[in-house]
Scaffold this motif. Structure first.
Motif, PDB file in Angstrom:
ATOM      1  N   ILE A  30      19.003  78.388  20.651  1.00  0.00           N
ATOM      2  CA  ILE A  30      17.935  78.458  19.241  1.00  0.00           C
ATOM      3  C   ILE A  30      17.681  79.814  19.290  1.00  0.00           C
ATOM      4  N   LYS A  31      17.339  80.052  17.812  1.00  0.00           N
ATOM      5  CA  LYS A  31      16.811  81.488  17.439  1.00  0.00           C
ATOM      6  C   LYS A  31      15.375  81.121  17.457  1.00  0.00           C
ATOM      7  N   ILE A  32      14.539  81.967  17.998  1.00  0.00           N
ATOM      8  CA  ILE A  32      13.261  81.719  17.897  1.00  0.00           C
ATOM      9  C   ILE A  32      12.766  82.681  16.750  1.00  0.00           C
ATOM     10  N   HIS A  33      11.810  81.810  15.861  1.00  0.00           N
ATOM     11  CA  HIS A  33      11.190  82.447  14.616  1.00  0.00           C
ATOM     12  C   HIS A  33       9.746  82.690  14.856  1.00  0.00           C
ATOM     13  N   LYS A  34       9.050  81.579  15.618  1.00  0.00           N
ATOM     14  CA  LYS A  34       7.504  81.815  15.428  1.00  0.00           C
ATOM     15  C   LYS A  34       7.139  81.323  17.137  1.00  0.00           C
ATOM     16  N   ILE A  35       5.997  82.123  17.516  1.00  0.00           N
ATOM     17  CA  ILE A  35       5.778  82.009  18.789  1.00  0.00           C
ATOM     18  C   ILE A  35       4.053  81.797  18.819  1.00  0.00           C
ATOM     19  N   VAL A 114       5.754  79.371  32.078  1.00  0.00           N
ATOM     20  CA  VAL A 114       5.017  79.394  33.426  1.00  0.00           C
ATOM     21  C   VAL A 114       5.912  79.312  34.633  1.00  0.00           C
ATOM     22  N   HIS A 115       6.517  78.361  34.747  1.00  0.00           N
ATOM     23  CA  HIS A 115       7.532  78.369  35.899  1.00  0.00           C
ATOM     24  C   HIS A 115       8.698  78.792  35.784  1.00  0.00           C
ATOM     25  N   THR A 116       8.958  78.883  34.670  1.00  0.00           N
ATOM     26  CA  THR A 116      10.576  79.692  34.240  1.00  0.00           C
ATOM     27  C   THR A 116      10.277  80.363  32.968  1.00  0.00           C
ATOM     28  N   ASP A 117      11.114  81.347  32.655  1.00  0.00           N
ATOM     29  CA  ASP A 117      10.887  82.274  31.518  1.00  0.00           C
ATOM     30  C   ASP A 117      11.006  81.405  30.373  1.00  0.00           C
ATOM     31  N   GLY A 118       9.892  81.873  29.336  1.00  0.00           N
ATOM     32  CA  GLY A 118       9.942  81.195  28.021  1.00  0.00           C
ATOM     33  C   GLY A 118      10.579  81.699  26.951  1.00  0.00           C
ATOM     34  N   GLY A 119       9.716  81.584  25.573  1.00  0.00           N
ATOM     35  CA  GLY A 119      10.420  81.996  24.455  1.00  0.00           C
ATOM     36  C   GLY A 119      10.013  83.374  23.828  1.00  0.00           C
ATOM     37  N   MET A 120       9.476  84.185  24.592  1.00  0.00           N
ATOM     38  CA  MET A 120       9.092  85.506  23.878  1.00  0.00           C
ATOM     39  C   MET A 120      10.343  86.355  23.973  1.00  0.00           C
ATOM     40  N   CYS A 121      11.294  85.897  23.167  1.00  0.00           N
ATOM     41  CA  CYS A 121      12.726  86.647  23.214  1.00  0.00           C
ATOM     42  C   CYS A 121      13.296  86.135  21.686  1.00  0.00           C
ATOM     43  N   GLU A 122      14.400  86.539  21.384  1.00  0.00           N
ATOM     44  CA  GLU A 122      14.984  86.471  20.095  1.00  0.00           C
ATOM     45  C   GLU A 122      15.794  85.041  20.084  1.00  0.00           C
ATOM     46  N   PHE A 123      16.567  84.809  21.572  1.00  0.00           N
ATOM     47  CA  PHE A 123      17.290  83.548  21.411  1.00  0.00           C
ATOM     48  C   PHE A 123      17.160  82.822  22.998  1.00  0.00           C
ATOM     49  N   LEU A 124      17.163  81.571  22.955  1.00  0.00           N
ATOM     50  CA  LEU A 124      16.829  80.801  23.996  1.00  0.00           C
ATOM     51  C   LEU A 124      17.929  79.870  24.084  1.00  0.00           C
ATOM     52  N   LYS A 125      18.359  79.386  25.425  1.00  0.00           N
ATOM     53  CA  LYS A 125      19.062  78.129  25.738  1.00  0.00           C
ATOM     54  C   LYS A 125      18.120  77.156  26.265  1.00  0.00           C
ATOM     55  N   ILE A 126      18.502  75.752  25.737  1.00  0.00           N
ATOM     56  CA  ILE A 126      17.651  74.705  26.119  1.00  0.00           C
ATOM     57  C   ILE A 126      18.422  73.411  26.132  1.00  0.00           C
ATOM     58  N   PRO A 127      17.993  72.431  27.070  1.00  0.00           N
ATOM     59  CA  PRO A 127      18.540  71.113  26.721  1.00  0.00           C
ATOM     60  C   PRO A 127      18.407  70.490  25.423  1.00  0.00           C
ATOM     61  N   PRO A 330     -13.858  88.182  22.466  1.00  0.00           N
ATOM     62  CA  PRO A 330     -14.388  87.051  21.424  1.00  0.00           C
ATOM     63  C   PRO A 330     -14.965  87.557  20.164  1.00  0.00           C
ATOM     64  N   SER A 331     -15.175  88.811  19.948  1.00  0.00           N
ATOM     65  CA  SER A 331     -15.513  89.248  18.448  1.00  0.00           C
ATOM     66  C   SER A 331     -14.410  89.204  17.533  1.00  0.00           C
ATOM     67  N   SER A 332     -12.965  89.056  18.010  1.00  0.00           N
ATOM     68  CA  SER A 332     -12.093  88.800  17.253  1.00  0.00           C
ATOM     69  C   SER A 332     -11.908  87.640  16.580  1.00  0.00           C
ATOM     70  N   LYS A 333     -12.550  86.682  17.059  1.00  0.00           N
ATOM     71  CA  LYS A 333     -12.707  85.164  16.620  1.00  0.00           C
ATOM     72  C   LYS A 333     -11.482  84.420  16.342  1.00  0.00           C
ATOM     73  N   VAL A 334     -10.367  84.948  17.541  1.00  0.00           N
ATOM     74  CA  VAL A 334      -9.342  84.064  17.211  1.00  0.00           C
ATOM     75  C   VAL A 334      -9.233  82.750  17.511  1.00  0.00           C
ATOM     76  N   ILE A 335      -8.732  81.688  16.680  1.00  0.00           N
ATOM     77  CA  ILE A 335      -8.462  80.243  17.076  1.00  0.00           C
ATOM     78  C   ILE A 335      -7.230  80.045  17.613  1.00  0.00           C
ATOM     79  N   LYS A 336      -6.184  80.603  16.707  1.00  0.00           N
ATOM     80  CA  LYS A 336      -4.696  80.515  16.887  1.00  0.00           C
ATOM     81  C   LYS A 336      -3.843  81.759  16.492  1.00  0.00           C
ATOM     82  N   ALA A 337      -3.372  82.485  17.248  1.00  0.00           N
ATOM     83  CA  ALA A 337      -2.664  83.825  17.028  1.00  0.00           C
ATOM     84  C   ALA A 337      -1.263  83.240  17.235  1.00  0.00           C
ATOM     85  N   MET A 338      -0.313  83.985  16.413  1.00  0.00           N
ATOM     86  CA  MET A 338       1.110  83.641  16.378  1.00  0.00           C
ATOM     87  C   MET A 338       1.780  85.047  16.051  1.00  0.00           C
TER      88      MET A 338
END
Length: 341
Positions: A30-35, A114-127, A330-338
């Motif tokens: 897969i090609k990652i577009h949003k994280i 967490v336990h294995t590398d995640g998706g902060m990359c351009e491409f990822l293999k996954i079941p 906390p002053s940045s008032k983040v709810i969800k960053a992407m």
């Protein structure tokens, strides 16, 4: 390919890695577009995430595109070009929990990022069976499905009904996801937080019934006053704060249910006679199930779940090492960053 790695607490690094595009049977590239950035990422950056080791590539809230498929993938379920949400829970399939259809708490579970590398990359293999497609939703919405799944699973665990008074403690992204699905069950929703801005956001987004600003020394009698003499029949603690989690026992109505959605590294204690006298039920809630992903995507496609207001901060992928620490303020008032890749 571009990859961001967390070398140690407080130290992100943008690096380049080779793309491993050799696919096994039933695997997809897969090609990652949003994280989406979540509490796990913040805890890891601070060095406070349980079951974690460094260095690690974070990222498990992903909106992605299928770019290649291995052999034996069911093309009626998945084809090249599909937009997908990623179920990041890599379960073994053979332990007692997996055989009992509880892969979310597999005895050998490895959570991506967490336990294995995640998706902060351009491409990822996954079941391939860990991908949930939508022909309607965009990558940004698909990256929010995993966050929503945490709340959806917790509400399902509690069997919330329209007769319940539900108290959600902690109005961050996980608490908001709990509110979302408790609202779908038409329960009365009470939200408690130390942050008035988050309470106001929950009220605006979900039209919650009661907002409680939890000041120092707040007691069950104060809560009962706010609820006109009643106490919550279901409590979700989404704080991951030990003091909050242990105090939640005192807020619960007799015969009620307490669900810990958050966690911390330590012991939970409670006064056993009171626990028995009230005949409380205590639940843990971990991750979510494949059926939760499908249910959430369906509700998003039908317009029953609105997500646009959640996204308060966004940055290009390469800028994460420069902006991440500011999102902790906390002053940045983040709810969800992407991130956009």
């Amino acid at each position: 390919m571009k990859t961001i790695i967390l070398n140690q607490p407080g130290e992100f690094q943008l690096i380049s890695r080779e793309i491993d595009d050799k696919l096994a049977d039933n695997e997809a590239l897969i090609k990652i577009h949003k994280i989406g950035i979540c509490g796990t990422d913040y805890h890891a950056f601070r060095g406070k995430q349980p079951f974690f080791s460094y260095p690690r590539v974070l990222g498990h809230e992903l909106g992605a595109e299928v770019v290649a498929l291995g052999k034996n993938v069911d093309t009626e379920q998945l084809v090249i070009g599909d937009k997908v949400s990623v179920e990041p829970y890599l379960n073994c399939g053979t332990c007692q929990a997996c055989l009992n259809e509880k892969p979310n708490c597999c005895e050998n579970l490895k959570v991506m990022g967490v336990h294995t590398d995640g998706g902060m990359c351009e491409f990822l293999k996954i079941p391939a069976h860990k991908l949930h497609r939508s022909k309607v939703l965009g990558y940004e919405q698909l990256a929010l499905v995993e966050t929503l799944g945490i709340g959806a699973h917790a509400v399902q665990r509690a069997s919330v009904t329209s007769n319940d008074i539900v108290l959600v403690i902690g109005a961050g992204p996980i608490g908001l996801s709990v509110i979302q699905f408790a609202k779908l069950h038409q329960a009365k929703i009470v939200v408690m937080d130390f942050n008035q801005q988050r309470l106001d956001f929950a009220k605006q987004l979900f039209n919650t019934d009661v907002s409680v600003l939890a000041k120092e020394g707040f007691t069950s009698d104060d809560l009962k006053t706010a609820l006109n003499g009643a106490l919550p029949t279901v409590i979700f603690d989404a704080t991951g704060n030990p003091q909050s989690m242990m105090k939640a026992f005192s807020y619960l109505a007799f015969g009620g249910k307490l669900i810990f959605v958050g966690l911390f590294q330590g012991d939970v204690t409670f006064f056993d006679p009171d626990f028995h006298r009230r005949e409380m039920t205590l639940f843990a809630s971990r991750n979510s199930l494949p059926a939760d992903f499908k249910m959430i995507i369906k509700n998003m496609e039908e317009g029953n779940i609105q997500t646009q207001a959640w996204l308060t901060h966004e940055a290009p992928f390469e800028e994460l090492p420069n902006v991440f620490e500011s999102w902790l303020d906390p002053s940045s008032k983040v709810i969800k960053a992407m991130l956009s890749v």
